[in-house]
Design a protein around this motif. Structure first.
Motif, short mmCIF file in Angstrom:
data_model
loop_
_atom_site.label_atom_id
_atom_site.label_comp_id
_atom_site.label_asym_id
_atom_site.label_seq_id
_atom_site.Cartn_x
_atom_site.Cartn_y
_atom_site.Cartn_z
N UNK A 1 -3.96 11.25 7.60
CA UNK A 1 -3.95 10.45 6.67
C UNK A 1 -2.79 9.50 6.48
N UNK A 2 -1.57 10.44 6.38
CA UNK A 2 -0.29 9.75 6.17
C UNK A 2 0.01 8.84 7.53
N UNK A 3 -0.39 9.35 8.66
CA UNK A 3 0.31 8.85 9.91
C UNK A 3 -0.39 7.24 9.91
N UNK A 4 -1.78 7.25 9.49
CA UNK A 4 -2.52 6.10 9.51
C UNK A 4 -2.15 5.28 8.50
N UNK A 5 -1.81 5.93 7.22
CA UNK A 5 -1.31 4.82 6.38
C UNK A 5 0.12 4.20 6.49
N UNK A 6 1.01 4.86 7.27
CA UNK A 6 2.15 4.39 7.95
C UNK A 6 2.02 3.66 8.94
N UNK A 7 1.06 3.65 9.75
CA UNK A 7 0.61 2.52 10.69
C UNK A 7 0.27 1.25 10.21
N UNK A 8 -0.68 1.41 9.19
CA UNK A 8 -0.91 0.18 8.59
C UNK A 8 0.20 -0.60 7.58
N UNK A 9 1.09 0.29 7.14
CA UNK A 9 2.06 -0.40 6.30
C UNK A 9 3.17 0.78 6.44
N UNK A 10 4.10 0.28 7.59
CA UNK A 10 5.30 0.98 7.99
C UNK A 10 6.26 1.13 6.86
N UNK A 11 6.57 2.31 6.61
CA UNK A 11 7.63 2.44 5.64
C UNK A 11 7.21 2.58 4.16
N UNK A 12 5.70 2.62 3.89
CA UNK A 12 5.25 2.75 2.59
C UNK A 12 5.35 4.35 2.31
N UNK A 13 6.37 4.87 2.13
CA UNK A 13 6.34 6.30 1.85
C UNK A 13 5.91 6.40 0.43
N UNK A 14 6.00 5.43 -0.44
CA UNK A 14 5.52 5.68 -1.77
C UNK A 14 4.04 5.69 -1.84
N UNK A 15 3.27 4.91 -1.18
CA UNK A 15 1.77 5.06 -1.14
C UNK A 15 1.49 6.35 -0.52
N UNK A 16 1.99 6.68 0.32
CA UNK A 16 1.77 8.01 0.98
C UNK A 16 2.09 9.16 0.17
N UNK A 17 3.03 9.10 -0.52
CA UNK A 17 3.30 10.08 -1.64
C UNK A 17 2.43 10.14 -2.75
N UNK A 18 2.04 8.87 -3.16
CA UNK A 18 0.87 8.83 -4.20
C UNK A 18 -0.53 9.52 -3.73
N UNK A 19 -0.74 9.14 -2.39
CA UNK A 19 -2.16 9.80 -1.94
C UNK A 19 -2.03 11.32 -1.91
N UNK A 20 -0.81 11.75 -1.35
CA UNK A 20 -0.75 13.13 -0.95
C UNK A 20 -0.24 14.14 -2.25
N UNK A 21 0.06 13.26 -3.29
CA UNK A 21 0.29 13.89 -4.61
C UNK A 21 1.84 14.73 -4.19
N UNK A 22 2.79 14.00 -3.59
CA UNK A 22 4.14 14.63 -3.19
C UNK A 22 5.02 13.50 -3.85
#
Length: 63
Positions: A1-22
């Protein structure tokens, strides 16, 4: 999931963190390595090659 999210929005670590609860720092450390960045770019390239308008369609759904 995180890899796909970063593929869609490179550098969007805040969004990835929100989805992963990290934290964004943990996500940046884990997914910011070269292999994950390359994987995200590869996923993005494949998506664009197969579906050139995919990002336009996804952007329209968010609004």
């Amino acid at each position: 999931m995180a890899t796909l999210m970063l593929a869609l929005n490179p550098g969007s670590f805040d969004e990835v963190a929100a989805v992963l609860a990290d934290s964004p720092d943990v996500c940046r450390t884990h997914y910011g390595h070269d292999s994950c960045e390359c994987a995200a770019r590869a996923v993005r390239d494949v998506l664009l090659a197969e579906h050139p308008d995919v990002f336009n369609r996804l952007s329209k759904r968010r609004t």
